[in-house]
Design a protein around this motif. Structure first.
Motif, short mmCIF file in Angstrom:
data_model
loop_
_atom_site.label_atom_id
_atom_site.label_comp_id
_atom_site.label_asym_id
_atom_site.label_seq_id
_atom_site.Cartn_x
_atom_site.Cartn_y
_atom_site.Cartn_z
N GLN A 1 22.48 -5.14 48.79
CA GLN A 1 23.14 -6.40 48.44
C GLN A 1 23.50 -6.45 46.97
N GLN B 1 26.62 -4.51 46.48
CA GLN B 1 27.75 -5.28 47.03
C GLN B 1 28.17 -6.39 46.06
N LYS B 2 27.18 -7.01 45.46
CA LYS B 2 27.46 -8.08 44.51
C LYS B 2 28.17 -7.52 43.28
N ASP C 1 31.69 -6.92 44.17
CA ASP C 1 32.45 -8.18 44.23
C ASP C 1 32.88 -8.62 42.83
N LYS D 1 31.73 2.14 45.20
CA LYS D 1 31.98 2.34 46.64
C LYS D 1 31.17 3.52 47.15
N LEU E 1 27.59 2.54 47.30
CA LEU E 1 27.36 1.65 48.45
C LEU E 1 27.23 2.47 49.73
N GLU F 1 24.05 2.53 52.00
CA GLU F 1 24.16 2.11 53.40
C GLU F 1 23.53 3.15 54.31
#
Ligand SMILES: [Zn+2]
Length: 230
Positions: free
Chosen positions: A36, A39-40, A43, A125, A128, A132
């Motif tokens: 998370q 991801q933040k 963003d 990316k 991430l 993941e």
């Protein structure tokens, strides 16, 4: 006596299994939080990139406006009648050109920042994707672990129940009480003439009886059951 030792070992093991089972969701949560966080960060980067793109478009429009003005002002040059007006127009043109230059510089540095942020985003990316994958791996791994722990737990519990059913009821009651009272250690080893539960000395005759291991003997100081291990 041996049964009490086995029972305590099982209880310690069962407690350990329960603790591991409790900790598993926390480990998965930690990995989820890591995911998370990236991801933040992504963003935020996307937001910054969008903002820079808007600023770049604004700058391009500024340059366009100044270029149009430049064309108009240059056109006026042929219409002026006096030298004074002519040189005033020239300095106006000069001012516009300088403005265009500085807008273009700003546009260039925005492009550089944009490229840098886009590179950062690509990096994130990748990060991430990796996290993941880690998350998936850990989730699967932990699921397997829980299955194994449950099997182990059931097996140990079955053995515990067998021992409990073969124990004298009063003895088991005392054991349970001591477990509570003595913070998880109801049965202590007798070694070097001391009780390893409270580390106090045991009378000689009692020690001899303990070593025989055929009767239940408790520590005169802490009441723990005492056993002899060679
Ligand atoms: Zn003791």
């Amino acid at each position: 006596m041996k049964l009490l030792v086995d029972l305590q070992n099982l209880d310690i093991e069962i407690k350990g299994i329960e603790k591991k089972k409790e900790d598993i969701p926390k480990e998965v949560d930690t990995q989820r939080e890591r995911l998370q966080k990236i991801q933040k960060e992504m963003d935020i980067l996307i937001e910054i990139i969008e903002r820079i793109k808007r600023q770049k478009i604004d700058k391009e429009q500024d340059v366009q406006i100044e270029n149009d003005l430049l064309v108009k002002t240059k056109r006026k040059l042929s219409e002026v009648k006096t030298n004074k007006e002519y040189s005033a127009l020239l300095s106006e043109i000069d001012g516009i050109k300088k403005k265009i230059d500085s807008f273009e510089d700003e546009e260039l540095s925005l492009m550089e920042i944009l490229e840098e942020k886009e590179r950062d985003l690509e990096g994130k990316k990748g990060e991430l994707k990796e996290e993941e994958r880690n998350f998936q791996d850990i989730t699967h791994q932990k699921k397997d672990e829980i299955v194994k722990l449950n099997i182990l737990f059931d097996e140990r519990l079955k053995r515990r129940n067998q021992i409990v059913s073969s124990l004298d009821g009063k003895l088991f009651k005392n054991y349970t009480k001591l477990m509570d009272w003595r913070k998880g250690l109801a049965v202590a080893q007798f070694k070097d003439n001391v009780c390893k539960g409270c580390y106090k000395g045991i009378p000689l005759q009692m020690g001899i009886e303990i070593k025989k291991m055929n009767s239940i003997i408790t520590c005169p100081h802490c009441s723990r059951f005492l056993f002899w291990a060679v």
